[in-house]
Design an enzyme around this catalytic site. Structure first.
Site, PDB file in Angstrom:
ATOM      1  N   PHE A 175      -2.326  -1.405  -9.879  1.00 30.43           N
ATOM      2  CA  PHE A 175      -2.629  -2.584  -9.058  1.00 30.43           C
ATOM      3  C   PHE A 175      -3.873  -3.336  -9.503  1.00 30.43           C
ATOM      4  O   PHE A 175      -4.190  -4.398  -8.973  1.00 30.43           O
ATOM      5  CB  PHE A 175      -2.756  -2.217  -7.578  1.00 30.43           C
ATOM      6  CG  PHE A 175      -3.559  -0.984  -7.281  1.00 30.43           C
ATOM      7  CD1 PHE A 175      -4.913  -0.918  -7.539  1.00 30.43           C
ATOM      8  CD2 PHE A 175      -2.935   0.128  -6.722  1.00 30.43           C
ATOM      9  CE1 PHE A 175      -5.648   0.209  -7.244  1.00 30.43           C
ATOM     10  CE2 PHE A 175      -3.657   1.271  -6.418  1.00 30.43           C
ATOM     11  CZ  PHE A 175      -5.027   1.308  -6.683  1.00 30.43           C
ATOM     12  N   LYS A 231      -7.712  -3.024   3.853  1.00 28.94           N
ATOM     13  CA  LYS A 231      -6.483  -2.244   3.989  1.00 28.94           C
ATOM     14  C   LYS A 231      -5.883  -2.501   5.358  1.00 28.94           C
ATOM     15  O   LYS A 231      -6.576  -2.430   6.374  1.00 28.94           O
ATOM     16  CB  LYS A 231      -6.792  -0.755   3.797  1.00 28.94           C
ATOM     17  CG  LYS A 231      -5.590   0.154   3.974  1.00 28.94           C
ATOM     18  CD  LYS A 231      -5.836   1.552   3.392  1.00 28.94           C
ATOM     19  CE  LYS A 231      -7.030   2.237   4.000  1.00 28.94           C
ATOM     20  NZ  LYS A 231      -7.201   3.606   3.474  1.00 28.94           N
ATOM     21  N   ILE A 248      -2.559  -3.946   1.076  1.00 27.81           N
ATOM     22  CA  ILE A 248      -3.918  -4.128   0.575  1.00 27.81           C
ATOM     23  C   ILE A 248      -4.143  -5.624   0.375  1.00 27.81           C
ATOM     24  O   ILE A 248      -3.283  -6.318  -0.194  1.00 27.81           O
ATOM     25  CB  ILE A 248      -4.132  -3.390  -0.762  1.00 27.81           C
ATOM     26  CG1 ILE A 248      -4.149  -1.878  -0.541  1.00 27.81           C
ATOM     27  CG2 ILE A 248      -5.425  -3.837  -1.435  1.00 27.81           C
ATOM     28  CD1 ILE A 248      -5.396  -1.361   0.163  1.00 27.81           C
ATOM     29  N   GLU A 262      -1.947   4.092  -8.611  1.00 30.88           N
ATOM     30  CA  GLU A 262      -1.603   5.179  -7.697  1.00 30.88           C
ATOM     31  C   GLU A 262      -0.400   5.951  -8.234  1.00 30.88           C
ATOM     32  O   GLU A 262       0.569   5.361  -8.711  1.00 30.88           O
ATOM     33  CB  GLU A 262      -1.273   4.583  -6.326  1.00 30.88           C
ATOM     34  CG  GLU A 262      -1.472   5.532  -5.180  1.00 30.88           C
ATOM     35  CD  GLU A 262      -1.689   4.785  -3.858  1.00 30.88           C
ATOM     36  OE1 GLU A 262      -2.111   5.428  -2.901  1.00 30.88           O
ATOM     37  OE2 GLU A 262      -1.418   3.571  -3.804  1.00 30.88           O
ATOM     38  N   GLU A 288       3.145   2.368   3.269  1.00 33.67           N
ATOM     39  CA  GLU A 288       2.090   2.696   4.228  1.00 33.67           C
ATOM     40  C   GLU A 288       1.515   1.460   4.906  1.00 33.67           C
ATOM     41  O   GLU A 288       1.050   1.522   6.035  1.00 33.67           O
ATOM     42  CB  GLU A 288       0.977   3.469   3.515  1.00 33.67           C
ATOM     43  CG  GLU A 288      -0.079   4.026   4.438  1.00 33.67           C
ATOM     44  CD  GLU A 288      -1.176   4.753   3.691  1.00 33.67           C
ATOM     45  OE1 GLU A 288      -1.837   5.602   4.306  1.00 33.67           O
ATOM     46  OE2 GLU A 288      -1.386   4.470   2.500  1.00 33.67           O
ATOM     47  N   LYS A 340       0.862  -1.190   0.000  1.00 35.10           N
ATOM     48  CA  LYS A 340       0.000   0.000   0.000  1.00 35.10           C
ATOM     49  C   LYS A 340       0.892   1.231   0.000  1.00 35.10           C
ATOM     50  O   LYS A 340       1.591   1.513   0.968  1.00 35.10           O
ATOM     51  CB  LYS A 340      -0.915   0.001   1.227  1.00 35.10           C
ATOM     52  CG  LYS A 340      -1.716   1.298   1.400  1.00 35.10           C
ATOM     53  CD  LYS A 340      -2.760   1.437   0.325  1.00 35.10           C
ATOM     54  CE  LYS A 340      -3.554   2.738   0.489  1.00 35.10           C
ATOM     55  NZ  LYS A 340      -2.789   3.934   0.094  1.00 35.10           N
TER      56      LYS A 340
END
EC number: 6.5.1.1
Length: 419
Positions: A232, A316, A294, A203, A291, A151
């Site tokens: 993704f 998440k 996922i 992203e 971060e 993520k």
């Protein structure tokens, strides 16, 4: 289920948003596709239950309306749906569900054909995550294992090719990114080798750069050409029911078509057999500077985020943050079981306010507290107290904690004793 589809109900008829175009004479034309349910020659209200259970003696009808400004409305013949598909199987559909799937397919196909004149240019809002730090057991109950991805704390972006061959790159809220020429140039090259109908979901990101900097670059008309596009997922507007594992296979095939890309990357997938393996990967990713993680249910369809819908096929995993905030007011939830249940209102140093859900109070306690707590009692016992709040992250736009839950007061207070 109705909120899975764009549009609204009026007089028991569900209409998708109008697809607009311009005639040769310069007049505005609108095409609308609608669904209605008929029982004993009467149009009846459409309910969510109809998507899981058939209604006796009811059929669904699909029709379109077309009109040009200052002209009359032309209504097509009805397409009647009398039974669902895949009956007796896990992916069986009811009459109503099948009608909506067929209507959505026609809507997306027509939208793509008219995309040059369509108000949102074929933008489909990306799929949003429902679960936070929870992996549903159903993810592991299927025949195949879920996948885990890194993520990144970046800016969501979806790419598609327009009818004229240009690249449209847009945000979660369907706002076009006007810069990012380095990424669009490579996307244009990639689309020469792949199905032009595919949407690439990913992203915008540059490792170890703060989100505020990334957002600034993404939204600039002229950027520094440093951002990368990490893809993704992918989807087709007329094949949204395609399961995630099939989409991932096709995404891998897409990236095999052109392997000399610099700014566009396929996100790496990791298969896991249980929650512990997923949590270990999350910890590894965080150490790497990401971060979190996922988790994707590989059997899940692509569910666009229409009306801010969050898909139950995504989870998440990321660390919770916590901090103390000043309690300044209280209120109640706005809908469903939260209506009448107390919520705390906290204030930031810049005077912006945000709502916090009590984490350790039952719904019964929250109902009782909202009913019995008076402004006078609140002011005497709670106003100005420091409340410890867990949250996922701060909004990059407002600085307000997102997914905020109240853990407790800094000084020991039993709020139920106050009432």
């Amino acid at each position: 289920m109705l909120n899975h589809f764009p549009g609204h109900c009026s007089n028991n008829i569900f209409c998708f948003p109008p697809i607009e175009s311009e005639t040769k004479s310069g007049k505005k034309a609108s095409w609308i596709i609608c669904v209605q349910v008929v029982q004993h020659n009467t149009i009846i209200p459409i309910t969510d239950e109809m998507f899981s259970t058939d209604v006796k003696d009811a059929v669904a009808e699909i029709f379109t309306k077309f009109f040009v400004e200052e002209g009359t409305v032309r209504i097509s013949k009805m397409t009647r749906i009398t039974e669902g598909k895949n009956l007796g199987k896990k992916n069986a559909t009811t009459v109503v569900h099948q009608a909506f799937k067929d209507a959505l397919s026609k809507y997306n196909r027509h939208a793509r054909q008219k995309r040059g004149a369509h108000t949102n240019r074929g933008m489909i809002p990306p799929m949003l995550v429902k679960y936070f730090n929870i992996i549903p057991k159903t993810f592991f109950e299927e025949e195949t294992d879920p996948i885990v991805q890194r993520k990144r704390n970046g800016v969501r972006a979806v790419a598609c090719q327009q009818g004229d061959g240009s690249i449209l790159l847009y945000s979660r809220t369907e706002k076009e990114f006007l810069g990012l020429d380095n990424i669009k140039k490579e996307l244009k090259q990639l689309y020469l080798f792949i199905d032009v109908r595919v949407y690439l979901d990913g992203e915008l990101y540059l490792h170890r750069k703060p989100l505020q900097w990334i957002a600034g670059q993404a939204n600039a008309k002229t950027d520094s050409s440093e951002l990368h596009f990490y893809v993704f997922d992918c989807f087709w507007s007329d094949q949204l029911q395609m399961p995630s594992n099939k989409r991932q296979q096709l995404l891998t095939n897409i990236f095999k078509q052109k392997e000399d890309l610099t700014f566009i990357h396929q996100v790496e997938n990791f298969s896991v057999k249980n929650e512990d393996e997923a949590l270990r990967l999350k910890a590894q990713f965080i150490k790497e500077g990401y971060e979190g993680a996922i988790v994707r249910n590989v059997n899940g369809p692509y569910e666009p985020g229409y009306n801010n819908y969050h898909s139950a096929h995504l989870a998440k995993l990321k660390p919770l943050l916590d901090a103390e905030f000043i309690l300044v007011d209280y209120t109640q939830g706005k809908k469903g079981k939260d209506l009448g249940a107390i919520l705390w209102v906290c204030e930031l140093p810049n005077k912006k306010r945000f709502v916090v859900t009590p984490k350790h109070l039952t719904y019964a306690d929250r109902y009782a507290l909202f009913q019995k707590l008076t402004p006078a009692l609140f002011k005497k016992h709670l106003y100005g107290k420091e409340l410890t709040v867990e949250y996922a992250e701060l909004s990059p736009k407002t600085g307000i904690p997102l997914q905020a839950r109240a853990v407790g007061f800094r000084e020991p207070i039993n709020v139920l004793e106050i009432i």
